[in-house]
Write an enzyme that holds these catalytic residues in place. Sequence first.
Site, PDB file in Angstrom:
ATOM      1  N   ARG A  69      27.044   9.290   2.202  1.00 29.61           N
ATOM      2  CA  ARG A  69      27.257   9.848   3.537  1.00 29.61           C
ATOM      3  C   ARG A  69      26.299   9.162   4.501  1.00 29.61           C
ATOM      4  O   ARG A  69      25.134   8.943   4.182  1.00 29.61           O
ATOM      5  CB  ARG A  69      26.970  11.356   3.550  1.00 29.61           C
ATOM      6  N   TYR A 197      33.930   6.085   1.738  1.00 32.60           N
ATOM      7  CA  TYR A 197      33.127   6.883   0.802  1.00 32.60           C
ATOM      8  C   TYR A 197      33.501   8.374   0.930  1.00 32.60           C
ATOM      9  O   TYR A 197      33.655   8.893   2.048  1.00 32.60           O
ATOM     10  CB  TYR A 197      31.623   6.688   1.074  1.00 32.60           C
ATOM     11  N   LYS A 206      32.882  18.064   3.369  1.00 31.79           N
ATOM     12  CA  LYS A 206      31.750  18.420   4.229  1.00 31.79           C
ATOM     13  C   LYS A 206      32.200  18.621   5.683  1.00 31.79           C
ATOM     14  O   LYS A 206      31.707  19.513   6.375  1.00 31.79           O
ATOM     15  CB  LYS A 206      30.681  17.329   4.178  1.00 31.79           C
ATOM     16  N   HIS A 226      26.846  25.909   1.998  1.00 29.37           N
ATOM     17  CA  HIS A 226      26.703  24.825   1.007  1.00 29.37           C
ATOM     18  C   HIS A 226      26.193  25.462  -0.294  1.00 29.37           C
ATOM     19  O   HIS A 226      25.023  25.311  -0.650  1.00 29.37           O
ATOM     20  CB  HIS A 226      25.700  23.810   1.578  1.00 29.37           C
ATOM     21  N   SER A 248      20.200  18.564  -1.899  1.00 30.30           N
ATOM     22  CA  SER A 248      20.670  17.546  -2.835  1.00 30.30           C
ATOM     23  C   SER A 248      19.623  17.301  -3.918  1.00 30.30           C
ATOM     24  O   SER A 248      18.428  17.466  -3.687  1.00 30.30           O
ATOM     25  CB  SER A 248      20.906  16.228  -2.102  1.00 30.30           C
ATOM     26  N   CYS A 250      18.982  18.864  -6.657  1.00 33.53           N
ATOM     27  CA  CYS A 250      18.332  20.018  -7.286  1.00 33.53           C
ATOM     28  C   CYS A 250      19.217  20.627  -8.380  1.00 33.53           C
ATOM     29  O   CYS A 250      18.934  21.723  -8.866  1.00 33.53           O
ATOM     30  CB  CYS A 250      17.992  21.079  -6.246  1.00 33.53           C
ATOM     31  N   THR A 253      25.462  21.239  -9.353  1.00 28.96           N
ATOM     32  CA  THR A 253      26.627  21.132 -10.247  1.00 28.96           C
ATOM     33  C   THR A 253      26.245  21.565 -11.662  1.00 28.96           C
ATOM     34  O   THR A 253      27.012  22.240 -12.349  1.00 28.96           O
ATOM     35  CB  THR A 253      27.184  19.693 -10.220  1.00 28.96           C
ATOM     36  N   ASP A 277      29.920  23.523  -4.939  1.00 29.61           N
ATOM     37  CA  ASP A 277      29.377  22.916  -3.718  1.00 29.61           C
ATOM     38  C   ASP A 277      29.495  23.780  -2.467  1.00 29.61           C
ATOM     39  O   ASP A 277      28.588  23.786  -1.653  1.00 29.61           O
ATOM     40  CB  ASP A 277      30.070  21.560  -3.484  1.00 29.61           C
ATOM     41  N   ASN A 373      24.391   6.992  -6.567  1.00 31.56           N
ATOM     42  CA  ASN A 373      25.275   8.003  -5.967  1.00 31.56           C
ATOM     43  C   ASN A 373      26.728   7.786  -6.399  1.00 31.56           C
ATOM     44  O   ASN A 373      27.655   8.154  -5.693  1.00 31.56           O
ATOM     45  CB  ASN A 373      25.151   7.967  -4.443  1.00 31.56           C
ATOM     46  N   SER A 374      26.934   7.168  -7.553  1.00 32.36           N
ATOM     47  CA  SER A 374      28.316   6.995  -8.041  1.00 32.36           C
ATOM     48  C   SER A 374      28.860   8.366  -8.458  1.00 32.36           C
ATOM     49  O   SER A 374      28.099   9.272  -8.795  1.00 32.36           O
ATOM     50  CB  SER A 374      28.348   6.006  -9.199  1.00 32.36           C
ATOM     51  N   ARG A 375      30.182   8.493  -8.432  1.00 26.82           N
ATOM     52  CA  ARG A 375      30.778   9.827  -8.502  1.00 26.82           C
ATOM     53  C   ARG A 375      31.958   9.910  -9.463  1.00 26.82           C
ATOM     54  O   ARG A 375      32.609   8.914  -9.748  1.00 26.82           O
ATOM     55  CB  ARG A 375      31.303  10.207  -7.098  1.00 26.82           C
TER      56      ARG A 375
HETATM   57  C1  OXD Z   1      26.127  16.433  -1.073  1.00 29.85           C
HETATM   58  C2  OXD Z   1      27.328  16.345  -1.913  1.00 29.85           C
HETATM   59  O1  OXD Z   1      25.631  15.404  -0.591  1.00 29.85           O
HETATM   60  O2  OXD Z   1      27.783  17.396  -2.367  1.00 29.85           O
HETATM   61  O3  OXD Z   1      25.632  17.550  -0.868  1.00 29.85           O
HETATM   62  O4  OXD Z   1      27.856  15.241  -2.107  1.00 29.85           O
HETATM   63 MN    MN Z   2      26.929  19.155  -1.528  1.00 34.15          MN
END
Ligand code: OXD
Ligand code: MN
Length: 597
Positions: A69, A197, A206, A226, A248, A250, A253, A277, A373-375
């Site tokens: 982001r 992204y 978001k 959030h 973030s 912490c 998930t 989330d 930050n790969s997803r």
């Molecule tokens: C964040 C996400 O950045 O959920 O909080 O990707």
């Molecule tokens: Mn988030």
Amino acid sequence: MPDNLKLNEWVAEMAALCAPDRVVWLDGSEEEKRRLEGAAVASGELTALDPARFPGCFYHRTDPRDVARTEHLTFICSRTQAEAGPTNNWLSPEDGYRRASEIFKGSMKGRAMYAIPFSMGPVGSPFSKIGVQLTDSIYVCLNMRIMTRIGDPVRAALGPDGDFTKCLHGKADLSPERRLILHFPEDNAIWSVGSGYGGNALLGKKCLSLRIASWQARREGWLAEHMLILGIEDPAGKVEYVTAAFPSACGKTNLAMLIPPDGLKRKGYKVWTVGDDIAWLRVGSDGRLWAVNPEAGFFGVAPGTNSRSNPNALATARRNTIFTNVLLGDDKTVWWEDGEGAPPASGTDWQGRPWKPGMKDADGRRVVGAHPNSRFTAPLAQCPSASPRCDDPQGVPISAVIFGSRRARLAPLVYQTFDWDHGVYAGATVASERMAAADGKVGEVRRDPMAMLPFCGYNMADYFTYWLQMGRRIPSPPKIFHVNWFRRDEQGRFLWPGYGENLRVLEWVLARCRGAGKARQTPIGWVPTADALDLTGLELPAGAMDKLLAVDVEAWKAEVEDHGRFFSRFEGRLSPDIKRQQALLAERLAACVGVGK
Ligand code: OXD
Ligand code: MN
């Protein structure tokens, strides 16, 4: 399909601006999914993974300059800057539309514009909101299909005159210099250009479910937060639900998919995942706060996900999943650092370069295969712990709201706030700190109120006020807690093992909500007594529990001063009730020098 005049006019107007070759409406069918996947594989946008080991899975690599982001290019375009507040970037609506139009203009020539009707929340639920996203990215279409409910049922629910969030997304040339993520809350519109992204391009997440929704929620009397949503089933089969907001990194998930530790398994606890989330919260007719997860999937961070940290996430992302910017093995498998099993013998890294395990760069540093930050984008329904209530249009009743942060020293493992206003204060002062790795010295503290700093769509001072007002509107409000899984000892070692063991803390939290659970009163709130948590089967170093639950009065006094510095950004707009909470905390600390150590 009922014709929605407003929708048709808007799509025609956006198509005239972006000049795509054609407009394609998505119906959400399986057949359409296969067609889109085929087209994306043919164009190279997606790579199909080994169907035996990753059935229905695909790989995607974003532009290397487009991997997260971009908060500095994210704007709230409210009519006045004061409305956006000091923590948001602001552009006037006129400037926002003008600047983005210049980039969108003609940018879809030679491409299709896909129109995705989507519902955040179960279709037809009183909690839900409808959006329509226009995009020139098939990757976005396929991700939206996982993350939201899309297609004909949504268009039917919208009807001929239903209202919707107008979401325009375009890749343009993906250049960071020509990238903008704009929110027009007064117009119920989002324009995002120049990024592929997820957090910038999947506009239901978001952009709609937090920034636009928080604005709408304040007008309509609910909360868009959030927060993860988690159900804990006790041995008698009773399920109680909590929400939790953490900045973030912490482990949101991981907590959302927690597996009970062996020591507590004998009690028969089960954990149910409702969301990892975002939570939309409303006051129910029973006077309690009820929550819905507006999403239908996970957009989880891959590195660090393994069978110790989150076995449920691994199981969820084994089929029908899109992997982004991880390592692609030559054998068409995927892998990431701190993941599961050995890396493939060779592959292509997140930047599209050849990669082998153990590779070093010119300076002798390890070359990672996956971007940090790969997803993975995976359907919630595939999660082994997915709650049967995920699609419940009424949501689930919330017993506790938990704020959390990463603090090496200050915050105890858990404390309960004294009442709603004190809980709001604890949320408003959430901060996570960076650690200097070598010596464990406390690093920079970043305040992230309610973990909403990058996501609150309006002035954060007004947001605190609104939270305080909400407390007066909930006849039976949830109790508010604060947790910190990251406290360290003098040598910089974590004192608490975290992961599944966090259930021990949640057990105490729920006991407190029922009026049980042993606790002692401290200036910052109710802290468990050293014997209050069930530690069966858990070996902690001697004295660890005392350190985890200690309240260092002098350190808290310094913390309260820092709260003041943070709040000074909102001078003139900050609720007197927040200032009152600050004064009360300072007074309690002053009154009990050294207590709680
Ligand atoms: C964040 C996400 O950045 O959920 O909080 O990707
Ligand atoms: Mn988030």
